[in-house]
Write an enzyme that holds these catalytic residues in place. Structure first.
Site, PDB file in Angstrom:
ATOM      1  CG  ASP A 233      -4.105 -62.250  13.367  1.00 27.93           C
ATOM      2  OD1 ASP A 233      -4.733 -63.615  14.111  1.00 27.93           O
ATOM      3  OD2 ASP A 233      -4.823 -62.103  12.658  1.00 27.93           O
ATOM      4  CD  GLU A 300      -6.305 -67.441  15.030  1.00 27.32           C
ATOM      5  OE1 GLU A 300      -7.379 -67.539  15.669  1.00 27.32           O
ATOM      6  OE2 GLU A 300      -6.074 -66.513  14.432  1.00 27.32           O
TER       7      GLU A 300
HETATM    8  C1  BGC Z   1      -6.947 -63.268  15.923  1.00 24.21           C
HETATM    9  C2  BGC Z   1      -8.772 -61.974  15.936  1.00 24.21           C
HETATM   10  C3  BGC Z   1      -8.602 -61.147  14.948  1.00 24.21           C
HETATM   11  C4  BGC Z   1      -8.914 -61.770  13.663  1.00 24.21           C
HETATM   12  C5  BGC Z   1      -7.971 -60.877  12.672  1.00 24.21           C
HETATM   13  C6  BGC Z   1      -7.492 -63.631  14.910  1.00 24.21           C
HETATM   14  O1  BGC Z   1      -7.694 -64.957  14.183  1.00 24.21           O
HETATM   15  O2  BGC Z   1      -6.672 -64.153  16.840  1.00 24.21           O
HETATM   16  O3  BGC Z   1      -8.507 -61.727  17.997  1.00 24.21           O
HETATM   17  O4  BGC Z   1      -9.513 -60.340  14.962  1.00 24.21           O
HETATM   18  O5  BGC Z   1      -7.476 -62.573  13.285  1.00 24.21           O
HETATM   19  O6  BGC Z   1      -6.539 -60.857  12.500  1.00 24.21           O
END
Ligand code: BGC
Length: 603
Positions: A233, A300
């Site tokens: 993440d 991500e």
């Molecule tokens: C996740 C989100 C989350 C954020 C903070 C991201 O990019 O996909 O859903 O709110 O990280 O952890």
């Protein structure tokens, strides 16, 4: 949680997992279909209105019918759920609302029995303010080892009443919280802590040895349980400039929620790459000890229109893959779509990392809604900002047809394809959730200025029966789902339609695609190239397969250079019908691409 009421899901005739390395030398994750399950909204096995692991386990047949190789679970660790799991209170257990470690083990075993691997979602940038380490840090003194795991700094100004720097939070307001202002804290504590997202999500300092060990242990803990990889993440802000300097000025029209992502002292920092190299080392050493496994991690990194950033994350000693978001954010025109394809298709040759395509996820408006506007894609759809989204009606007929065309196109491309639950049902964004139902911290921290992401997280409709929350719950009169389902939700149920219209047409398309992908696309090489195709068309050749997308609302003829005499059509996102009789035909001219659709051609 009660004991499971779902039937055992292991099929009598289990499907073996794909080998870690196929006969073609390809590793399993290089061309996988991965299904993202937002556990809270997938299926509720207990009737308490919250999805859970047993609900997911009972639906593995549905997931397998989409040709899925892996299941990515949004965070399902214990959490106060202030950001629905992206605020982790314990990296080594399961959220009680979702089940137990035993339920997790059952899910993993049954998923593997369906030929489906499991990816966990791990959150490195921050934990929950309920995490024992953060509680200990608050209770400890400035300068203590406990505080050194996070970013605690003295405030500025005579009495420390101003934040240590001008950094902003990604979800609104300053990124700093003054310890002395917290309930029960020493009011004279002049330190502040950093939270890039919300005050409930304090950022870790990954230069700290305890933090490094925590995550190495967490990776190994889940690998030992059989997990096959991680979606990592929010990798962008994980590294910070050690001095935390003030962010330089941003252009005056920068939206408040975008300021963080322009901060050169916390976004895509070299210090972040040190973290990923350490993680990759943990994974590689694990693989050496377990040669029958091939765990992976996908980043991500919200690097929209920054292909060089993706290249850095996918260097051989960092991530195996990074999500390719440019296509998801692309306007609906051939130039933009081609731009979004070009770099990911070239990346493989240089880094060996095939693209990880994404058209939907839990953070962005659902595709049929996005593409139902003529402007089609707007980054503001991430936060559902009513002021920034185009003020134009959504045409779901158009959006749905475009979404069908795009998923059919992307299914032909080399690389992995990440699907988000509900896209296979053609679900639209729920735009009109009542304010009092909304739970996204973006909505709460902006006091409703941004509607946030709840609209793509509404619990799934499995049946047309409203009495069971459209099959989300196991029995009549369950507790209402955690987010309300609109009364028209059943129209999109997996079992929607009757008589000649029986079945959900989007689901039928996804199932057809699963078959076509394994028959015609994945046997092709991982290299592909854009072809000149003609106005209104985007075409990619991958080995003997050519995928052509027509973005216009009229028939378009393919450039003659793209059509070889021997070419035949092997897939079409829309049934091709005879202009006069309206009957489906399979001998239509292969070089004519029907309006707003995709066809696959093969030599
Ligand atoms: C996740 C989100 C989350 C954020 C903070 C991201 O990019 O996909 O859903 O709110 O990280 O952890």
């Amino acid at each position: 949680m009660n004991d499971p009421i779902a039937p055992p899901a292991t099929p009598d005739d289990p499907t073996p997992l794909r080998p870690t390395v196929g006969e073609n030398g390809r590793r399993w994750w290089q061309d996988a279909v991965v299904y993202q399950a937002y556990v809270r909204s997938f299926r509720d096995s207990t009737g308490n209105g919250i999805g859970d692991l047993e609900g997911l386990r009972s639906s593995l047949d549905h997931i397998a019918s989409l040709g899925v190789d892996a299941l990515w679970l949004n965070p399902c660790y214990p959490s106060p759920q202030r950001d629905h799991g992206y605020d982790v209170a314990d990296y080594f257990d399961i959220e009680p609302d979702y089940g137990t470690l035993d339920a997790f083990d059952r899910l993993l075993a049954d998923a593997h029995g369906h030929g489906i691997r499991i990816l966990m979602d791990i959150v490195p940038n921050h934990c929950s303010s309920d995490h024992p380490w953060f509680r200990a840090a608050l209770a400890a003194a400035p300068g203590s080892d406990e505080r050194a795991r996070f970013w605690f700094r003295d405030g500025r100004g005579v009495d420390g009443s101003e934040p240590p720097n001008n950094w902003m939070s990604g979800f609104g307001g300053s990124a700093w919280t003054r310890v002395g202002d917290l309930p029960g804290a020493d009011p004279d504590d002049v330190q502040w802590y950093l939270g890039t997202f919300t005050p409930h999500q304090p950022d870790f300092d990954h230069t700290n040895a305890d933090v490094q060990q925590l995550f190495a242990d967490a990776l190994e803990f889940w690998f030992d349980r059989g997990v096959d990889g991680f979606r990592v993440d929010a990798v962008s802000p994980v590294g910070k400039h050690p001095d935390l300097p003030d962010q330089p000025p941003v252009p005056p029209d920068t939206h408040e929620l975008d300021i963080t992502w322009e901060n050169p002292y916390t976004v895509f920092r070299p210090e972040g790459h040190d973290v990923w190299r350490r993680w990759r080392d943990v994974i590689d050493r694990y693989t050496e000890r377990h040669p029958d496994r091939d765990p992976m991690m996908v980043a991500e990194a919200y690097a929209v229109r920054q292909p060089d950033v993706i290249r850095e994350f996918t260097r051989p000693d960092e991530f195996h893959q990074a999500f390719t978001f440019d296509l998801m954010m692309s306007p609906w025109d051939t130039g933009s779509i081609e731009w979004a394809l070009r770099e990911p298709l070239e990346l493989f040759a240089d880094t060996g990392a095939p693209p990880a395509w994404v058209l939907n996820n839990h953070d962005i408006q659902r595709i049929v809604t996005r593409l139902g506007r003529s402007s089609a894609a707007d980054p503001a759809s991430w936060t559902n900002n009513p002021q920034r989204l185009p003020d134009e009606p959504v045409d779901l007929v158009v959006g749905t047809r475009r979404a069908r065309a795009l998923v059919a196109f992307v299914s032909a491309l080399p690389g992995s394809l990440y699907l988000y639950q509900g896209e296979e049902l053609g679900l639209p964004e729920v735009l009109d959730l009542p304010d009092e139902a909304r739970q996204d911290p973006i909505f709460l921290s902006t006091h409703g200025q941004q509607l946030g992401r709840d609209g793509c997280r509404v619990p799934l409709p499995w049946t047309t029966d409203p009495a069971t929350s459209f099959g989300f719950s196991p029995r009549p009169d369950p507790t209402a789902p955690w987010l309300p389902q609109p009364d028209w939700w059943g129209r999109y149920a997996a079992d929607a339609g009757t008589g000649a219209d029986a079945g959900n047409p989007m689901l039928a398309l996804y199932r057809r695609l699963a078959v076509a992908r394994s028959e015609h696309a994945t046997p092709q090489p991982l290299e592909a190239e854009l072809l000149p195709a003609g106005d209104g068309l985007v075409a990619v050749r991958r080995g003997s397969l050519v995928a052509v997308l027509n973005v216009t609302d009229r028939d378009v003829r393919l450039d003659s250079s793209t059509v070889r005499a021997s070419i035949r059509r092997v897939f079409a996102s829309e049934t091709i019908t005879d202009d006069v009789t309206g009957d489906a035909i399979d001998h239509a001219d292969v070089s004519t691409i029907p309006p707003c659709s995709t066809v696959w051609l093969r030599d």
